[in-house]
Design a protein around this motif. Structure first.
Motif, PDB file in Angstrom:
ATOM      1  N   ARG A   1     -64.727  -6.322  20.680  1.00 13.30           N
ATOM      2  CA  ARG A   1     -64.477  -6.158  22.123  1.00 13.30           C
ATOM      3  C   ARG A   1     -65.683  -6.591  22.935  1.00 13.30           C
ATOM      4  NH1 ARG A   1     -60.039  -6.209  24.182  1.00 13.30           N
ATOM      5  NH2 ARG A   1     -60.529  -4.707  25.806  1.00 13.30           N
TER       6      ARG A   1
ATOM      7  N   ASP B   1     -66.722  -2.717  27.550  1.00 15.24           N
ATOM      8  CA  ASP B   1     -65.628  -2.868  26.581  1.00 15.24           C
ATOM      9  C   ASP B   1     -65.992  -2.281  25.226  1.00 15.24           C
ATOM     10  OD1 ASP B   1     -64.031  -4.076  28.435  1.00 15.24           O
ATOM     11  OD2 ASP B   1     -64.616  -6.109  27.903  1.00 15.24           O
TER      12      ASP B   1
ATOM     13  N   ALA C   1     -64.403   0.809  23.259  1.00  8.16           N
ATOM     14  CA  ALA C   1     -63.865   0.654  21.907  1.00  8.16           C
ATOM     15  C   ALA C   1     -64.349   1.750  20.970  1.00  8.16           C
ATOM     16  CB  ALA C   1     -64.248  -0.721  21.348  1.00  8.16           C
TER      17      ALA C   1
ATOM     18  N   ARG D   1     -60.249   5.977  27.140  1.00  8.39           N
ATOM     19  CA  ARG D   1     -60.343   5.971  25.682  1.00  8.39           C
ATOM     20  C   ARG D   1     -60.937   7.275  25.159  1.00  8.39           C
ATOM     21  NH1 ARG D   1     -56.549   2.610  24.491  1.00  8.39           N
ATOM     22  NH2 ARG D   1     -56.928   0.457  25.181  1.00  8.39           N
TER      23      ARG D   1
END
Length: 1671
Positions: free
Chosen positions: A1534, A1612, A1616, A1659
């Protein structure tokens, strides 16, 4: 943690044995009473103060049983534990049958075993609670997506541990009483989602707690807070699916007698009735008994609306219950159980609330009355209908949105019909009128409610059609006769709906319905037409069109298909995206095709009936859909068998004959793109009908028609060549006639074609083609009588006033003459002899009404016929007929004044002349009428207005003369002169610009006429191709050349140039130069230099000759005078204007240089910069002779290399960056080299000095990068060069690059230059940032295209490694490094020398040089891979040393080392690599997370290559590095940089085999293929599943690595990491829990929930939701 430490010391007596017994007694009492506990669920048991033994409840529960347990009172420390664990379990046991009770006398009280279990359970509950509270704290996130994910995570926790999660939510809401209601609503919605999937796992206590919470939240405020209250209501509904009794008990508790219930309570009851009808309906009597008494107390409209909604859903629930009694818990329930209560509610709603002024309330009442009507007692419904139906109908006038009224009305009607109401008959007229008025309301497609209302109204009509079909039709059909658009359209809609929905009731009404369509078929309104088409479509599906009168409906559809597009409405309807799609024609086309293809019963109705619509003109617009439908029908018939397909024309007299069909389809195909592509459709139909046209045509048409269709597919309407397409169709017709070869059939076809001529009066192009078809057909006929008869009829019936028809008729005669020349001419002769050409009044009857102008039109057509006959008839037959039959009838009309007739005459004579010229016998043909025709053409030309061009008569007449000129006999001189003079005068005198509006057409006509004149003049010149002949032409043009009018002169000069070019192309001209002998001294030489500026060209030319002679003879004594001569020569070149001066001066310089080369070079180098164009030419003069050029190049190289390339300014001494300024002599020498080598003659000299020139110029380029011009030259550059100066860039580096490029071109290395041009290498060489790459690309181009030159080049470069200039060392190292990238180094045996040269530079003080050395060594992998193994230790030592180069964490040398290692590791010996493998892996690991993208990419890709080399056979110590790199590689997928992500894909694929897990390796190969889109979440999920299955011990290590990336600077990657964490946990097993520090993980994720990036927070919440698995 021990229980004592957790709870503290429990005081004695806090829970007495009697209290425990009382608890058990309560359980027993609950068991005895069937589940309803006498004690409220919200009450708490008090420990102290409780008295008595186990309680009467236990005694009652165990009466008649043998007690199977015996326990001592609990120990002091276990009292609260008993209350928390034992008592609920014992209560649950007592509620079970004796055979299922938990304890018996053989087992002691399990309290001692529960202590440890409770401790573990409590710890687990604590973790779940912490998870839940962490998520609940994040519920207030401002980002809606994050908030949604938090709720989703909370639900994920709830799916695994629903009870604990729900308890945590309940506790959280209880503790945070001031939490804003939007967030409370979010928590409640999450609870609802958990309950929706896990309600069955709830115990009763938890369910009771949740019910109490939701009830409290729902009714906490009396105000309407819909979002909050709806969420709480949703929780109750979700619980109610499993614990309906408890929920209803709580809701009933909220219904206090004499008090209005909370609106949310009503809403919840309504929702429950829908969600769990089987559970709620048994409670309905109780609910209704509580609600009905307070109905009258409801004064607020919102409360009343809530009551209405509840009653509506109660009724719907009851109806569902009654409709599914087979699945109901109590199948004995009947409608009567609710009838009384519902009627009571009905009374209030209808008689009181329906009268409200509030529209919303009225609609709510109406919505409720619909389902309520089904529950009313039959007699009550019958009694209320006279009031109910008018009451509902009256509301239509009060409400704009009538959907709910219509829906309720439909339900009431269904209820009335179901009970067989007689009252309905009395209300029928009013109902029909009201419903009909609703259906006549215009429908706005943008309003869904209006559309829905239409559907409900139509449903009402369906109910009435099934119960009273006769009354309905008696109402509807007369309204079809009205002229009102809305009434007729609405009625047609109802008729269509009734035909579809009440087919059985309408079966015997078909004739009446068909007859009632008579007037609607005549309506011209487009909306009515659309409705009629839709009705006909419905009729087709239900067999109406098979009845008498059905054919009229089919014809109506075809008529609408034939509507022209221009009659369609231009304005689209509101919300209509494509108005054409809703047009009458479009709907009709779709209907015809659908009826033809999908309704099987219509096949025998439409075939062959539809064929009769092909030929009538009024159906022309419908040809395309007709053809498509007929093709489908014909194919279906063919499948059914030949007998079903062949048409019996005798039985179908109205059908067109096969000849008519053939002609019609063929002619309309000539305009193939009209009518939505009717050409292709017609050809397809023609092909499929071949058995019905002629039995012999099948095979030919099956192969030819697809070719024609393919030709149409290749073109569009704009690109189709019409003449070529028509010729293809005519060829198709000719081949068809040849195959049939039946004179009777051909004659019949020609007769039918002639009959169709009047059908195309409004389509001139198609009629023109039809004439061609007639001519083709007559040409194939063998009967001369038929041919002459048809030709006569054509001449007698033609519409001569139409120009297109005259042209078509002429084409017809011309085509016919191909086979019947004699008959065609004879028929024309008969027509010429008729009285039509006499101007008297006594002409034939067929022409008696024609005026004189009409007679001229007839003559024009006849003359055109003769012209076309001559043009098309066989050449061997035409010559004999030209003068006797053709021209004799044409020439007698030359005295006309009619412009159209004139044009026809000229055009026909032109065709006759062209036919004569194209004949093979033209050379021997003596054309006696030639002079007469030429004279007549000139008369036509002279008769045209001299100043304007209006008709193409001039052009056609000149073309005719052009053809006639080449025919024998030749024209005499006077005739030739007259032709030239007359044609010139007709063109030259025209006005210069067309003044008409159609200027474009006029200009085109003028150009065509001018070209005709040019062709005529060149033809005349060709006949007299002599200087005298050319002189005659020029003499004729001379007056126009001298004309005072500019446009006349321009035209004349243009024609003169054309004739001269034409003449010169056929002649050879030679020029002899003259020389004069030299005989002068130095004074004369200087005098001659002065004479160069003489204005008289002859003098200056003589001076140049004398100068060069003197220099050639006496130049050897002029060495000291060379600078002076060069200076004088340069100055005179700037003054002189003659074109001959510069070549002479170049020769002078050449002569001097051959005798004094060094002096000449030094003198020219003294020229100021930038070089002017004359100086450049002088330099180029030195290259005309190879030996001199080599001498000059050598001197210039010496001059360029002697001086330093630049000087540094004093700014460097002051601490600033130094300014480098170019020195003049090397700069001048560089410019001179360019000029010398730009001369083609310098090629041999450049080849001779190739290595010296290349190396010197490459070094010159390198040391001038970033070097500035001297200030005086900079100012000149800024001012801009004068026109006399060369346009070349003077900037030092650019000048050197241009010179190097020129040197390569001149030496024959064009491929090198072209390669550099394509790759932008030259531009890179000029810039500091791209210079290194430019040198690399130059080396690559040299290796590929100039390999044989490299040995000498390298030998010359050998000494440059010790250059004092760093730039030169960098450039040469880059050049050498790239050579190793090609196999040329090995092929030319340069490998060892290159490696030695690079090794000598390995310790260079410049980092760039050291970096390029490593690159060169790595290039060996691609240039000479088979040599890597031999030099492996040396290469690896250099690369590993490069990894440790300097202390810079972003060292470019280390980067190059990683890139090089990635290329070499596959080629070196395994043993050589194995010793350094671990060191490399450890050294590159920190670069995985480098801030620089290049380092991340290189290190990760090298890591992949190291894994690839191991091939699954790596040592454990390296395997540890592989495992340690998994998490970084997965997370960097990512990475914001695509190259890094790509490197991670590669590295992971390479790691797979070393992990010895086939599933994981396969997953890597599947998801991580380069170029394939990666669904990261799916891939990570799969990876984690395999990791946890095969490597369960890695969980802790992987999670620890993830924690590190929680702080990554890349958003990102940071997002992740928690995603990776969540998937790891998702696939972890319970036994892996000891590896996880859950508190640490939750705390870290809790921090991420405050991250500024919403994606990260999302996330993190998702990961938290999965941690429940380890809790």
């Amino acid at each position: 943690m021990s229980l004592r430490r957790r709870w503290g010391r429990v005081p004695r007596g806090s829970l007495s044995w009697r209290a425990w017994g009382r608890s058990l007694g309560g359980a027993a009492e609950e068991a005895e009473s069937g589940g309803a506990s006498p004690r409220s669920q919200g009450e708490r048991w008090e420990g102290p103060g409780c008295r008595g033994d186990l309680g009467s409840g236990v005694r009652r529960a165990t009466a008649g049983r043998k007690l199977l347990f015996s326990c001592q009172p609990p120990a002091e420390g276990h009292s609260q534990l008993l209350q928390a664990t034992c008592i609920p379990r014992l209560r649950a046991s007592l509620l079970r049958p004796p055979s299922q009770q938990l304890w018996d006398g053989r087992r002691s009280c399990p309290c001692s075993h529960w202590v440890k279990e409770a401790e573990t359970t409590d710890m687990t509950e604590s973790s779940v609670k912490k998870l839940a509270f962490t998520l609940l704290d994040a519920i207030t996130d401002k980002d809606p997506l994050v908030q949604e994910q938090v709720c989703s995570a909370l639900c994920s926790v709830g799916e695994v541990r629903p009870v604990e999660t729900l308890r945590a939510c309940e506790e959280y809401l209880r503790q945070h009483d001031k939490l804003a209601h939007p967030y409370r609503a979010a928590v409640l919605r999450a609870m609802e989602r958990v309950l929706s999937s896990c309600a069955s796992e709830l115990d009763k206590d938890t369910a009771s707690t949740i019910i109490l919470l939701a009830s409290s939240e729902m009714t906490k405020t009396k105000d309407l807070v819909w979002d909050w209250q709806q969420a709480a209501s949703g929780v109750l509904v979700a619980v109610g699916r499993q614990f309906i009794s408890k929920v209803m008990e709580e809701l009933l508790r909220r219904l206090h007698p004499g008090t209005l219930p909370h609106c949310a309570v009503l809403h919840t009851l309504a929702s429950l009735a829908v969600a769990n009808a089987f559970g709620v309906v048994p409670f309905l009597p109780s609910v209704l008994s509580s609600l009905l008494p307070v109905l009258g107390m409801a004064k607020q409209d919102t409360v009343r609306v809530a009551f209405c909604s509840a009653l509506q859903h109660f009724s719907e629930g009851a109806l569902e219950y009654l409709a599914n009694l087979d699945r109901a818990p109590d199948p004995t329930v009947r409608k009567d159980a609710f009838a009384t209560d519902i009627f009571s509610a009905y009374d209030v709603l209808f008689h009181q609330w329906l009268q409200s002024r509030e529209a919303k309330l009225r609609l709510a009442v109406v919505e409720a009355l619909g389902p309520m009507s089904h529950l009313l007692p039959s007699e009550r419904l019958e009694e209320q209908l006279p009031k109910l139906l008018p009451g509902i109908l009256a509301l239509y006038k009060k409400h704009a949105e009538t959907f709910y009224l219509s829906k309720s009305l439909g339900q009431i009607l269904e209820a009335a019909v179901s009970v067989g109401s007689r009252t309905l008959e009395t209300q029928l007229d009013a109902l029909l009128a009201a419903l009909h008025s609703q259906i006549c309301v215009p429908v706005e497609s943008s309003s869904p409610l209006v559309m829905s209302n239409q559907k409900e109204v139509l449903r009402c009509f369906t109910v009435l059609a099934c119960s009273s079909p006769d009354r309905l039709l008696a109402f509807l059909l007369p309204r079809l006769d009205t002229s009102n658009e809305r009434t007729r359209v609405g009625t047609l809609q109802v008729v269509r709906h009734v035909i579809n929905s009440a087919a059985a009731q309408m079966e015997d009404k078909k004739p009446f319905i068909l007859s009632s369509m008579r007037l609607p078929l005549l309506d011209t309104n487009s909306k009515v037409k659309r409705a009629v088409v839709q009705v006909i479509s419905a009729m087709a599906h239900h067999g109406y069109l098979e009845q008498p009168g059905g054919e009229a409906m089919i014809e109506y559809i075809v008529q609408q298909c034939a509507l022209p597009p221009e009659q369609e409405p231009e304005k689209p309807g509101p919300g209509s995206k494509d108005p054409k799609a809703d047009s009458v024609r479009a709907i009709s086309v779709r209907t015809l095709y659908l009826v033809s293809t999908t309704v099987d019963r219509m096949s025998h109705v439409l075939w062959p009936y539809l064929l009769q619509f092909l030929t009538p003109v009024r159906f022309t617009g419908a040809l395309t859909p007709l053809c498509r439908s007929l093709v489908h029908l014909a194919q279906k018939r063919q499948e059914a068998g030949a007998d079903a397909f062949l048409i019996q024309y005798d039985a179908h007299a109205s059908l067109p004959s096969p000849y008519a069909v053939t002609g019609r389809l063929l002619v309309v195909s000539s305009s193939p793109y009209l009518g939505d592509g009717r050409g292709a459709a017609a050809l397809r139909l023609l092909s499929v009908l071949h058995p019905n046209i002629h039995p012999l045509l099948g095979q030919h048409w099956e192969t030819t028609v697809p070719l024609l269709l393919g030709y149409l597919d290749e073109h569009t309407e704009e690109t189709l060549p019409q003449e070529e397409w028509e010729e293809k169709l005519l060829m198709f017709l000719r081949d068809t006639l040849a195959i049939v070869s039946d004179n009777a059939w051909i004659c019949q076809l020609s007769l039918e074609l002639c009959r169709q001529l009047p059908c195309y009066d409004e389509a001139p192009q198609e009629k023109n083609f039809l004439y061609k078809c007639i001519g083709t057909t007559l040409g194939a006929a063998s009967s001369k009588e038929v041919v002459r008869k048809h030709l006569q009829e054509l001449l007698e019936t033609a519409r001569y006033q139409e120009e297109a028809e005259r042209e078509g008729l002429a084409c017809c005669f011309g085509i016919c003459a191909v086979s019947h020349l004699e008959d065609t001419l004879a028929q024309l002769e008969d027509f010429v002899r008729s009285e039509v050409f006499r101007k008297s009044t006594g002409i034939l009857n067929i022409f008696k009404d024609r005026s004189e102008n009409e007679v001229e039109k007839v003559k024009s057509a006849l003359i055109l016929c003769y012209g076309h006959v001559a043009a098309r008839a066989p050449r061997e037959l035409v010559l004999a007929k030209v003068e006797s039959d053709i021209l004799r009838n044409i020439c007698q009309h030359f005295n006309t004044k009619d412009p159209a007739l004139k044009l026809c005459l000229v055009q026909s004579v032109c065709m006759v002349s062209r036919a004569i010229c194209s004949s093979t016998q033209a050379g021997s043909f003596h054309f006696t009428r030639k002079a007469e025709l030429v004279t007549q053409m000139m008369e036509f030309i002279r008769a045209e207005p001299p100043d304007s061009l209006r008709t193409p008569i001039r052009k056609k007449a000149m073309l005719t003369c052009t053809y006639l000129v080449s025919v024998e006999p030749a024209l005499d001189e006077q005739a030739r002169a007259d032709v030239i003079r007359g044609c010139l005068h007709s063109i030259m005198a025209l006005l210069p610009e067309p003044m008409e509006e159609d200027g474009g057409c006029q200009k085109s006509l003028y150009l065509e006429t001018l070209h005709a004149l040019e062709d005529l003049l060149t033809s005349l010149l060709q006949r007299n191709m002599t200087p005298q002949g050319l002189q005659i032409m020029i003499e004729h043009l001379s007056p126009w050349i001298k004309s005072p009018r500019g446009h006349e002169r321009a035209r004349a000069l243009g024609l003169s140039a054309l004739l001269l070019r034409y003449f010169l192309e056929h002649l050879r001209v030679s020029i002899i130069a003259k020389r004069l002998p030299p005989d002068q001294l130095i004074s004369l030489l200087l005098t001659m230099f002065e004479a160069l500026g003489d204005p008289e060209k002859n003098c200056s030319r003589a001076a140049t000759v004398m100068i060069n002679c003197l220099l050639q003879e006496r130049g050897g004594v002029l060495q000291e005078k060379v600078p002076e001569i060069v200076s004088v020569l340069r100055s005179k070149l700037q003054e002189a204007q003659g074109e001959h001066i510069l070549p002479a001066a170049q020769h002078s310089v050449y002569l001097l240089a051959t005798q004094h080369c060094a002096a000449m070079v030094s003198s020219l180098l003294g020229s100021p910069l930038p070089l002017d164009s004359h100086t450049c030419m002088l330099w180029r003069a030195l290259a005309v002779e190879p030996r001199l050029a080599a001498q000059v190049l050598g001197l210039l190289l010496e001059k360029m290399s002697r001086d330093v390339p630049f000087k540094e300014s004093r700014a460097f001494l002051l601490g600033r960056t130094p300014d480098r300024v170019a020195t003049l002599l090397p700069l001048s020498a560089t410019c001179a080299l360019f000029e010398v080598m730009s001369t083609p003659a310098a090629g041999p000299a450049v080849l001779e000095l190739y290595p010296q020139l290349f190396v010197a110029l490459l070094l010159r380029v390198s040391c001038t990068v970033g070097v500035q011009l001297p200030r005086n030259l900079q100012s000149q550059e800024r001012r801009g060069a004068s026109p006399a100066l060369a346009t070349r860039n003077l900037e030092p580096c650019s000048s050197a690059v241009d010179t190097l490029r020129c040197m390569l071109l001149r030496s024959g290395s064009e491929d090198v230059v072209q390669r550099m041009d394509l790759e932008g290498g030259w531009e890179l060489l000029r810039t500091s940032a791209g210079h290194e790459e430019g040198a690399t690309r130059l080396a690559r181009a040299m290796a590929e295209h100039a390999g044989p030159r490299l040995p000498l080049v390298l030998k010359t470069l050998a000494c440059t490694h010790s250059s004092a200039y760093e730039n030169q060392r960098v450039t040469t190292t880059a050049f050498l490094a790239e050579l190793l990238n090609s196999n040329v180094a090995n092929d030319l045996m340069l490998l060892d020398s290159l490696l030695e040269s690079l090794a000598a530079r390995q310790k260079d003080t410049c980092a760039s040089v050291r970096r390029l050395v490593l690159r060169g060594l790595a290039n060996l992998a691609s240039g000479c891979p088979d040599k890597v193994r031999a030099h492996g230790p040396q290469l690896l030592t250099a690369m590993i040393g490069g990894l440790d180069d300097g202390d810079n964490p972003h060292s470019p040398v280390a980067l190059e080392a990683m890139l090089g290692l990635a290329r070499l590791v596959h080629l070196v010996e395994a043993w050589d690599l194995r010793s350094g493998l671990l060191h490399v892996a450890i050294r590159i690991r920190p670069f995985f997370d480098s801030e620089k993208m290049e380092f991340r990419t290189a290190s990760i890709r090298l890591f992949g290559h190291l894994n690839k080399v191991c091939h699954g056979d790596c040592e454990d110590i390296f395997l540890d590095q592989v495992v340690g790199g998994l998490a970084p590689l997965l997370l960097h997928l990512r990475d914001p940089q695509a190259t890094v992500a790509s490197a991670c894909r590669f590295a992971l694929c390479m790691c797979g085999p070393n992990l010895a897990c086939e599933e994981l390796s396969a997953a890597f190969q599947k998801h991580l293929q380069e170029g394939r889109a990666l669904h990261f979440g799916e891939f990570l999920n799969t990876t984690c599943k395999h990791l946890m299955h095969h490597f369960p011990d890695l969980l802790g290590r992987l999670l620890t690595t993830c924690l590190f990336y929680f702080k990554s600077s890349w958003e990102d990657v940071r997002a992740a990491a928690p995603l990776f964490t969540g998937f790891l946990v998702l696939h972890a097993l319970p036994r892996q829990q000891p590896q996880v520090d859950l508190d640490q993980l939750i705390s870290a994720l809790q921090i991420l929930l405050k991250d500024p990036a919403p994606e990260v927070r999302t996330r993190a919440a998702e990961a938290l939701g999965r941690l429940v698995k380890l809790a």
